[in-house]
Design an enzyme around this catalytic site. Structure first.
Site, short mmCIF file in Angstrom:
data_model
loop_
_atom_site.label_atom_id
_atom_site.label_comp_id
_atom_site.label_asym_id
_atom_site.label_seq_id
_atom_site.Cartn_x
_atom_site.Cartn_y
_atom_site.Cartn_z
N GLN A 187 20.78 -3.63 -33.34
CA GLN A 187 21.54 -3.97 -32.15
C GLN A 187 21.31 -5.44 -31.78
OE1 GLN A 187 19.58 -0.45 -30.15
NE2 GLN A 187 21.55 -0.38 -29.10
N HIS A 200 26.15 -5.40 -33.29
CA HIS A 200 26.57 -6.17 -32.11
C HIS A 200 26.84 -7.63 -32.44
CE1 HIS A 200 24.54 -3.00 -29.30
NE2 HIS A 200 25.72 -2.62 -29.74
N THR A 205 14.12 0.45 -29.20
CA THR A 205 15.40 0.65 -28.52
C THR A 205 15.18 1.37 -27.19
OG1 THR A 205 15.86 2.78 -29.55
CG2 THR A 205 16.57 0.82 -30.74
N LEU A 248 7.41 0.77 -27.60
CA LEU A 248 6.28 0.40 -26.74
C LEU A 248 5.93 1.56 -25.81
CD1 LEU A 248 4.34 -1.90 -26.07
CD2 LEU A 248 6.00 -2.70 -24.36
N GLU A 249 6.97 2.22 -25.30
CA GLU A 249 6.81 3.44 -24.52
C GLU A 249 8.01 4.33 -24.83
OE1 GLU A 249 8.63 1.78 -20.33
OE2 GLU A 249 6.49 1.55 -20.73
N ALA A 265 5.17 -3.12 -31.37
CA ALA A 265 5.88 -3.03 -32.66
C ALA A 265 5.09 -3.67 -33.79
CB ALA A 265 7.26 -3.68 -32.54
#
EC number: 2.3.1.286
Length: 235
Positions: free
Chosen positions: A88, A106, A173, A199-200, A216
């Site tokens: 993305q 994108h 994402t 990350l979460e 990451a």
């Protein structure tokens, strides 16, 4: 397990210094998204939109791929099957890390698009409303990025890849932007194992078979190492 499809979002580039929509104090907070990331905003004030994307292009040039980008490029090189990266992101950090055949759903900051004839070319460092299309000469040049309300690129290719995927991974994402947020459901329907690395946990974390959380640059290399180790053990 042969075919892997990986979706990456802003979170994979955050540690390279490229902020996400949600970062406090980042470039995105200095602009109204309706004014710089929609076709209507561009029609109203193309100079403002070019200013914004010139700044993003400069940020991208200054950034460097991180360990997560390099790990995915390694997975592509060493995996005994297909590894498709769908991103993305409009940066080129996957390619600079050595990844190949990346689908930029994108668009790309490094590319320009003519709104009149559809021609695409490598964008200069600075773009302006009076720039002419090198193909048709129209003053209708814009960044080759997908704005809110526009259709993402190469969706047929992505759908076909998801339909044959054995493993689908979403990395960095938010799980809130469609159609990408629906990819996990498409892959699961095709029988793929699904994993989120973030990350979460994202808004769609509950749809995944497996969720791995952390930075990451730490969790992606470790995940790739584990996958390659499993592949080596089967050979």
């Amino acid at each position: 397990m042969r075919n892997i499809v990986i979706l990456t979002g802003a979170g994979i580039s955050a540690e390279s210094g490229l902020g996400t929509f949600r970062d406090a104090g980042g470039l995105w907070t200095q602009y109204d998204l309706e004014e710089v990331a929609t076709p209507e905003g561009f029609a109203r004030n193309p100079a403002l939109v070019h200013e914004f994307y010139n700044a993003r292009r400069a940020n991208c040039r200054a950034a460097r791929p991180n360990a997560a980008h390099f790990a995915l490029a390694r997975l592509q090189r060493e995996w005994p099957g297909e590894v498709l990266i769908v991103t993305q992101n409009v940066d080129d950090l996957h390619e600079r890390a050595g990844a190949r055949n990346v689908i930029h759903m994108h668009g790309e900051l490094a590319r320009a698009l003519c709104g009149a004839c559809g021609h695409r070319w490598d964008a200069p460092e600075v773009m302006a409303p009076d720039d002419r299309c090198p193909a048709c000469g129209a003053r209708a040049t814009r960044p080759d990025v997908v704005w809110f309300g526009e259709m993402p690129y190469r969706m047929d290719e992505i759908g076909a890849a998801l339909a044959r995927a054995d493993l689908f991974a979403a990395i960095g994402t938010s799980g809130t932007v469609y159609p990408a947020a629906g990819f996990v459901a498409e892959a699961a329907m095709a029988g793929a194992h699904t994993v989120e690395l973030n990350l979460e946990p994202s808004a769609t974390a509950g749809a995944f078979d497996e969720v791995i959380t952390g930075p990451a640059t730490e969790i992606v290399p470790a995940w790739v190492e584990r996958l390659l180790g499993q592949a080596g053990g089967r050979e």
